[in-house]
Design an enzyme around this catalytic site. Structure first.
Site, mmCIF file in Angstrom:
data_model
loop_
_atom_site.group_PDB
_atom_site.id
_atom_site.type_symbol
_atom_site.label_atom_id
_atom_site.label_comp_id
_atom_site.label_asym_id
_atom_site.label_seq_id
_atom_site.Cartn_x
_atom_site.Cartn_y
_atom_site.Cartn_z
ATOM 1 N N ARG A 22 -0.125 7.514 -2.492
ATOM 2 C CA ARG A 22 1.322 8.375 -2.274
ATOM 3 C C ARG A 22 0.502 8.359 -0.484
ATOM 4 O O ARG A 22 0.496 10.195 0.545
ATOM 5 C CB ARG A 22 1.297 10.082 -2.891
ATOM 6 N N ARG A 26 4.290 13.825 2.553
ATOM 7 C CA ARG A 26 4.748 14.775 3.437
ATOM 8 C C ARG A 26 3.574 15.338 4.042
ATOM 9 O O ARG A 26 3.549 16.530 4.720
ATOM 10 C CB ARG A 26 5.144 15.951 2.336
ATOM 11 N N ARG A 35 11.645 11.917 7.731
ATOM 12 C CA ARG A 35 12.381 11.942 6.453
ATOM 13 C C ARG A 35 13.664 13.203 6.871
ATOM 14 O O ARG A 35 14.601 13.015 5.804
ATOM 15 C CB ARG A 35 11.477 12.667 5.943
ATOM 16 N N ASP A 72 9.727 4.578 -4.316
ATOM 17 C CA ASP A 72 9.635 4.936 -5.874
ATOM 18 C C ASP A 72 9.733 4.929 -7.015
ATOM 19 O O ASP A 72 10.461 3.756 -7.141
ATOM 20 C CB ASP A 72 10.398 7.055 -5.395
ATOM 21 N N TYR A 148 10.469 10.646 -17.403
ATOM 22 C CA TYR A 148 11.489 11.181 -16.639
ATOM 23 C C TYR A 148 12.880 10.907 -17.005
ATOM 24 O O TYR A 148 14.176 11.813 -16.971
ATOM 25 C CB TYR A 148 11.195 10.331 -14.872
HETATM 26 O O1 1CP Z 1 2.659 6.410 -0.240
HETATM 27 C C1 1CP Z 1 2.994 6.034 -1.167
HETATM 28 O O2 1CP Z 1 2.168 5.952 -2.361
HETATM 29 C C2 1CP Z 1 4.746 4.738 -1.416
HETATM 30 C C3 1CP Z 1 5.622 5.980 -2.185
HETATM 31 C C4 1CP Z 1 5.714 6.128 -3.575
HETATM 32 C C5 1CP Z 1 4.908 6.473 -4.639
HETATM 33 C C6 1CP Z 1 3.486 4.851 -5.014
HETATM 34 C C7 1CP Z 1 6.304 7.421 -3.812
HETATM 35 C C8 1CP Z 1 7.003 8.823 -2.379
HETATM 36 N N1 1CP Z 1 6.346 7.803 -4.974
HETATM 37 C C9 1CP Z 1 5.550 6.766 -5.343
HETATM 38 C C10 1CP Z 1 4.874 6.946 -6.581
HETATM 39 C C11 1CP Z 1 5.537 8.131 -8.048
HETATM 40 N N2 1CP Z 1 6.686 8.970 -7.663
HETATM 41 C C12 1CP Z 1 4.807 8.332 -9.710
HETATM 42 C C13 1CP Z 1 4.011 7.608 -9.303
HETATM 43 C C14 1CP Z 1 2.444 8.145 -8.702
HETATM 44 C C15 1CP Z 1 1.871 10.180 -9.141
HETATM 45 O O3 1CP Z 1 2.137 9.871 -10.389
HETATM 46 O O4 1CP Z 1 1.648 10.556 -8.256
HETATM 47 C C16 1CP Z 1 5.639 9.514 -9.976
HETATM 48 C C17 1CP Z 1 5.112 10.471 -10.665
HETATM 49 C C18 1CP Z 1 6.572 9.817 -9.030
HETATM 50 C C19 1CP Z 1 8.067 10.703 -9.454
HETATM 51 C C20 1CP Z 1 8.390 11.476 -8.420
HETATM 52 N N3 1CP Z 1 8.752 11.287 -6.998
HETATM 53 C C21 1CP Z 1 7.715 12.694 -8.158
HETATM 54 C C22 1CP Z 1 6.782 13.396 -8.820
HETATM 55 C C23 1CP Z 1 7.777 14.299 -9.585
HETATM 56 C C24 1CP Z 1 7.013 15.293 -10.864
HETATM 57 O O5 1CP Z 1 7.300 16.366 -10.907
HETATM 58 O O6 1CP Z 1 6.547 14.839 -11.906
HETATM 59 C C25 1CP Z 1 7.740 12.899 -6.415
HETATM 60 C C26 1CP Z 1 8.188 14.529 -6.319
HETATM 61 C C27 1CP Z 1 8.697 12.263 -5.762
HETATM 62 C C28 1CP Z 1 9.772 12.072 -5.013
HETATM 63 C C29 1CP Z 1 8.474 11.608 -3.933
HETATM 64 N N4 1CP Z 1 8.126 10.086 -4.150
HETATM 65 C C30 1CP Z 1 7.672 9.647 -2.579
HETATM 66 C C31 1CP Z 1 7.742 10.703 -1.735
HETATM 67 C C32 1CP Z 1 6.826 10.832 -0.451
HETATM 68 C C33 1CP Z 1 8.096 12.212 -2.439
HETATM 69 C C34 1CP Z 1 8.564 13.543 -2.002
HETATM 70 C C35 1CP Z 1 9.544 13.415 -1.516
HETATM 71 C C36 1CP Z 1 10.181 14.128 0.143
HETATM 72 O O7 1CP Z 1 9.904 13.444 0.867
HETATM 73 O O8 1CP Z 1 11.378 14.660 0.134
#
Ligand code: 1CP
Length: 339
Positions: A22, A26, A35, A72, A148
């Site tokens: 990640r 943010r 964003r 994502d 999910y």
């Molecule tokens: O920088 C990076 O790593 C690349 C981008 C990336 C990756 C690899 C994002 C951007 N998401 C992910 C993977 C991801 N997404 C996972 C697997 C890794 C982990 O366990 O952290 C999972 C479970 C998600 C699902 C997801 N997407 C969540 C988690 C939800 C939860 O509560 O279980 C969230 C908050 C997102 C949104 C998201 N994805 C990525 C970003 C930067 C964001 C934040 C949203 C925003 O900027 O508004």
């Protein structure tokens, strides 16, 4: 020369290469600035210019050894026709699929055209990266995606998907089969668009008992890896089965992954006994110690460096970097890792 790919090929380096799960996101002010330009998060993921910029930001700022494409895991349910949206400040919201009948509404294959912007972004990043930096493509594992898709959101214990799998194992197997095909295709298309390594995130593997772990995590991931390797034998694949504690030995042999990303709770001093000799590891600094910084951070970094000295290891976190992480702490960690 790409140190990250050298280590994935099994070569130990004097200092481990480093990237952070990640790393685009943010905690970076420059990410928050772009964003706010996009209508919503999925629209952001599907805008190649924005995705390229978000991918490059942490590379420019920190010179990490690998870039991970900004996207994502939930683009796969979206490209299978499930409604996915990201509620501001709340995380993902999907149209929950709580019954076998609901699963019948899914498409029978990935809408590849919908994902074309992701592949375009990969091509753009690949062209923009310095020659020493490798590009990582990724997907969510079928189990984590299913949690999910069935729960409709992130849940504390993935109970909706676990109940579903116990109540309707055949329907759950069909969903898993569909996701195996979709993930295999998405990873192959990312490799064809320039990804030089691939990571499979099974962030919720840790809630599965032994037999369910085998059926819903290891077996599908093993099929995805075999499918991708059949077309792209030289692209290394990292698996991140978060929270499986004592299960690494079987996980590695069942999935045939090239490297294993270790979560925060995994004891580095012990893990080698579980892994085949020469196995490539990645991880596993606590994202919370990075938020706190100071001498605690230094000691935690040193512990990882000492435990993995002389071994093929990629320095990373044990889970994704968190929004409140101070940038000076990331810089301090990098100085220490790089010596
Ligand atoms: O920088 C990076 O790593 C690349 C981008 C990336 C990756 C690899 C994002 C951007 N998401 C992910 C993977 C991801 N997404 C996972 C697997 C890794 C982990 O366990 O952290 C999972 C479970 C998600 C699902 C997801 N997407 C969540 C988690 C939800 C939860 O509560 O279980 C969230 C908050 C997102 C949104 C998201 N994805 C990525 C970003 C930067 C964001 C934040 C949203 C925003 O900027 O508004």
């Amino acid at each position: 020369m790409k140190p990250f790919l050298d280590v994935l090929a099994g070569k130990a380096t004097a200092r481990p290469p480093i990237w952070l799960m990640r790393q685009a996101g943010r905690y970076l002010p420059e990410y928050r600035a772009i964003r706010s330009q996009a209508r919503d998060f999925l629209h952001f993921c599907y805008s190649p210019e924005l995705a390229i910029e978000a991918t490059m930001q942490p590379i420019r700022r920190f010179s990490f050894d690998a870039a991970i494409i900004f996207s994502d895991i939930l683009v796969i349910p979206d490209a299978l026709g499930q409604s996915v949206r990201f509620a501001e400040g709340e995380g993902p919201r999907l149209e929950a699929m709580e019954t076998p009948e609901a699963l019948k509404g899914l498409a029978s294959a990935l809408d590849e055209e919908k994902l074309e912007p992701v592949y375009n972004a990969l091509r753009g990043v690949r062209a923009a990266l310095p020659p020493s930096v490798a590009l990582i493509g990724f997907c969510g594992a079928p189990w984590t995606l299913a949690t999910y898709m069935i729960g409709g959101r992130g849940t504390p214990d993935q109970a909706p998907a676990r109940h579903f799998a116990y109540q309707h194992p055949e329907a759950f197997q069909s969903l898993t089969d569909l996701l195996v095909e979709a993930c295999t295709r998405h990873l192959c298309l990312q490799a064809e668009a320039g990804a030089e390594a691939l990571q499979i995130f099974d962030s919720w593997a840790g809630n599965l008992p032994e037999r369910e772990l085998r059926r819903w995590s290891e077996a599908p991931i093993g099929r995805i890896i075999a499918g991708v390797k059949a077309r792209h034998p030289s692209v290394p694949i990292i698996a991140f089965p978060r929270g499986i504690a004592g299960g690494f030995s079987r996980f590695v042999s069942e999935t045939n992954c090239d490297a294993i990303s270790l979560d925060t709770a995994c004891a580095l001093s012990d893990i080698r006994k579980q892994l085949p000799p020469g196995m490539v590891t990645q991880g596993n600094l606590d994202p919370l110690v990075l938020i706190n910084g100071g001498s605690g951070l230094d000691a935690a970094v040193d512990h990882i460096l000492e435990s993995t000295a002389g071994l093929p290891h990629v320095f990373n976190l044990g889970h994704g970097i968190l929004p409140p992480t101070p940038i000076p702490h990331v810089e301090a960690m990098l100085r220490r890792v790089r010596g």
